[in-house]
Design a protein around this motif. Structure first.
Motif, mmCIF file in Angstrom:
data_model
loop_
_atom_site.group_PDB
_atom_site.id
_atom_site.type_symbol
_atom_site.label_atom_id
_atom_site.label_comp_id
_atom_site.label_asym_id
_atom_site.label_seq_id
_atom_site.Cartn_x
_atom_site.Cartn_y
_atom_site.Cartn_z
ATOM 1 N N GLY A 20 0.822 -1.212 0.000
ATOM 2 C CA GLY A 20 0.000 0.000 0.000
ATOM 3 C C GLY A 20 0.854 1.260 0.000
ATOM 4 O O GLY A 20 0.576 2.210 -0.737
ATOM 5 N N ASP A 21 1.906 1.274 0.823
ATOM 6 C CA ASP A 21 2.803 2.427 0.871
ATOM 7 C C ASP A 21 3.553 2.578 -0.448
ATOM 8 O O ASP A 21 3.734 3.687 -0.946
ATOM 9 N N ILE A 22 3.976 1.452 -1.032
ATOM 10 C CA ILE A 22 4.671 1.498 -2.323
ATOM 11 C C ILE A 22 3.769 2.126 -3.370
ATOM 12 O O ILE A 22 4.174 3.047 -4.092
ATOM 13 N N ARG A 23 2.544 1.642 -3.464
ATOM 14 C CA ARG A 23 1.597 2.130 -4.469
ATOM 15 C C ARG A 23 1.334 3.628 -4.296
ATOM 16 O O ARG A 23 1.342 4.389 -5.261
ATOM 17 N N LEU A 24 1.141 4.054 -3.064
ATOM 18 C CA LEU A 24 0.844 5.452 -2.799
ATOM 19 C C LEU A 24 2.037 6.360 -3.141
ATOM 20 O O LEU A 24 1.874 7.396 -3.799
ATOM 21 N N ILE A 25 3.223 5.966 -2.737
ATOM 22 C CA ILE A 25 4.420 6.756 -3.046
ATOM 23 C C ILE A 25 4.617 6.844 -4.557
ATOM 24 O O ILE A 25 4.900 7.920 -5.097
ATOM 25 N N GLU A 27 2.331 6.612 -6.911
ATOM 26 C CA GLU A 27 1.285 7.463 -7.499
ATOM 27 C C GLU A 27 1.591 8.944 -7.297
ATOM 28 O O GLU A 27 1.452 9.749 -8.220
ATOM 29 N N VAL A 28 1.991 9.315 -6.091
ATOM 30 C CA VAL A 28 2.289 10.721 -5.808
ATOM 31 C C VAL A 28 3.501 11.174 -6.619
ATOM 32 O O VAL A 28 3.503 12.269 -7.186
ATOM 33 N N MET A 29 4.518 10.326 -6.716
ATOM 34 C CA MET A 29 5.735 10.689 -7.446
ATOM 35 C C MET A 29 5.506 10.781 -8.962
ATOM 36 O O MET A 29 6.256 11.457 -9.652
ATOM 37 N N LYS A 30 4.467 10.104 -9.474
ATOM 38 C CA LYS A 30 4.132 10.217 -10.901
ATOM 39 C C LYS A 30 3.781 11.658 -11.259
ATOM 40 O O LYS A 30 3.997 12.099 -12.372
ATOM 41 N N MET A 113 23.698 6.562 12.799
ATOM 42 C CA MET A 113 24.271 5.927 11.608
ATOM 43 C C MET A 113 24.256 6.879 10.401
ATOM 44 O O MET A 113 24.454 6.451 9.284
ATOM 45 N N HIS A 114 24.025 8.157 10.655
ATOM 46 C CA HIS A 114 24.117 9.213 9.639
ATOM 47 C C HIS A 114 22.993 9.208 8.598
ATOM 48 O O HIS A 114 23.214 9.572 7.445
ATOM 49 N N ALA A 115 21.792 8.831 9.019
ATOM 50 C CA ALA A 115 20.635 9.024 8.136
ATOM 51 C C ALA A 115 20.492 10.527 7.913
ATOM 52 O O ALA A 115 20.829 11.329 8.782
ATOM 53 N N ASN A 116 19.988 10.907 6.749
ATOM 54 C CA ASN A 116 19.832 12.325 6.457
ATOM 55 C C ASN A 116 18.564 12.898 7.068
ATOM 56 O O ASN A 116 18.509 14.090 7.346
ATOM 57 N N CYS A 117 17.560 12.067 7.263
ATOM 58 C CA CYS A 117 16.391 12.470 8.037
ATOM 59 C C CYS A 117 15.559 11.241 8.386
ATOM 60 O O CYS A 117 15.733 10.174 7.803
ATOM 61 N N TYR A 118 14.693 11.422 9.359
ATOM 62 C CA TYR A 118 13.849 10.348 9.875
ATOM 63 C C TYR A 118 12.418 10.858 9.847
ATOM 64 O O TYR A 118 12.104 11.867 10.482
ATOM 65 N N ILE A 119 11.566 10.169 9.106
ATOM 66 C CA ILE A 119 10.166 10.582 8.993
ATOM 67 C C ILE A 119 9.271 9.417 9.404
ATOM 68 O O ILE A 119 9.400 8.313 8.869
ATOM 69 N N SER A 120 8.371 9.678 10.338
ATOM 70 C CA SER A 120 7.370 8.680 10.712
ATOM 71 C C SER A 120 6.206 8.796 9.744
ATOM 72 O O SER A 120 5.678 9.885 9.525
ATOM 73 N N LYS A 121 5.812 7.663 9.183
ATOM 74 C CA LYS A 121 4.711 7.657 8.210
ATOM 75 C C LYS A 121 3.411 8.073 8.894
ATOM 76 O O LYS A 121 3.028 7.485 9.906
ATOM 77 N N PRO A 122 2.743 9.065 8.338
ATOM 78 C CA PRO A 122 1.433 9.442 8.895
ATOM 79 C C PRO A 122 0.395 8.355 8.615
ATOM 80 O O PRO A 122 0.497 7.629 7.622
ATOM 81 N N LEU A 123 -0.583 8.247 9.478
ATOM 82 C CA LEU A 123 -1.637 7.255 9.299
ATOM 83 C C LEU A 123 -2.738 7.739 8.359
ATOM 84 O O LEU A 123 -3.363 6.944 7.680
ATOM 85 N N GLU A 124 -2.966 9.046 8.341
ATOM 86 C CA GLU A 124 -4.022 9.617 7.499
ATOM 87 C C GLU A 124 -3.536 9.752 6.058
ATOM 88 O O GLU A 124 -2.418 10.211 5.813
ATOM 89 N N LEU A 125 -4.387 9.391 5.101
ATOM 90 C CA LEU A 125 -4.031 9.408 3.684
ATOM 91 C C LEU A 125 -3.584 10.784 3.206
ATOM 92 O O LEU A 125 -2.538 10.914 2.556
ATOM 93 N N ASP A 126 -4.331 11.826 3.535
ATOM 94 C CA ASP A 126 -3.973 13.165 3.056
ATOM 95 C C ASP A 126 -2.638 13.629 3.641
ATOM 96 O O ASP A 126 -1.843 14.278 2.958
ATOM 97 N N GLN A 127 -2.353 13.258 4.883
ATOM 98 C CA GLN A 127 -1.064 13.611 5.494
ATOM 99 C C GLN A 127 0.077 12.825 4.846
ATOM 100 O O GLN A 127 1.169 13.350 4.662
ATOM 101 N N PHE A 128 -0.184 11.572 4.481
ATOM 102 C CA PHE A 128 0.826 10.749 3.813
ATOM 103 C C PHE A 128 1.169 11.364 2.449
ATOM 104 O O PHE A 128 2.339 11.483 2.092
ATOM 105 N N ILE A 129 0.160 11.782 1.716
ATOM 106 C CA ILE A 129 0.376 12.415 0.408
ATOM 107 C C ILE A 129 1.172 13.704 0.572
ATOM 108 O O ILE A 129 2.117 13.962 -0.176
#
Length: 148
Positions: A20-25, A27-30, A113-129
């Motif tokens: 689901g996350d793959i599909r949404l990412i 779609e938005v990146m398209k 470990m030098h990640a450039n940023c850390y983002i917690s996935k939002p649960l709400e669809l509009d926030q995820f987009i």
């Protein structure tokens, strides 16, 4: 943004096991303002193998950006990040941890470990987009990355 090679699509490696996350990412990146190409890998072991093969091809198609889930099968996001940042050829690639985990330990370990940023996935669809669009706006438009 100064592209590595002008006119080439922005290369994104998405390391994610949730369909689901793959599909949404995807779609938005398209709809992104910047032409992009996304390679999807569903487990940590395969991600490390892919990156090592690409670097062995003398920077063949190394990604410009890695979106890395923390909780992956076979090899965790932490292990993948560790291998990326310890590799002299790969360590320059920005890595965004994109995960459902909000634990302080995971956040600390990612930055340690030098990640450039850390983002917690939002649960709400509009926030995820909005989050995916913000990643696009910042990393694909505002940030200057080194030329290949």
């Amino acid at each position: 943004m100064q592209r590595k090679i002008p006119g080439e699509p922005f290369q994104i490696l998405l390391v994610e096991d949730n369909p689901g996350d793959i599909r949404l990412i995807m779609e938005v990146m398209k709809e992104a303002k910047i032409s992009n190409r996304i390679c999807v890998i569903r487990d940590g072991e395969e991600a490390v193998n892919y990156l090592r093969i690409q670097s062995a091809l003398v920077y063949g198609t190394l990604p410009d950006l890695i979106l890395l889930d923390w909780n992956l099968p076979k090899k965790s996001g932490y292990e993948v990040l560790q291998e990326i940042k310890e590799d002299i050829v790969l360590r320059h690639i920005p890595v965004i941890i994109l995960t459902s985990s909000q634990t302080e330990e995971d956040i600390y370990n990612a930055y340690h470990m030098h990640a450039n940023c850390y983002i917690s996935k939002p649960l709400e669809l509009d926030q995820f987009i909005r989050m995916v669009k913000a990643i696009e706006e910042f990393w694909m438009t505002a940030v200057k990355l080194p030329r290949r």
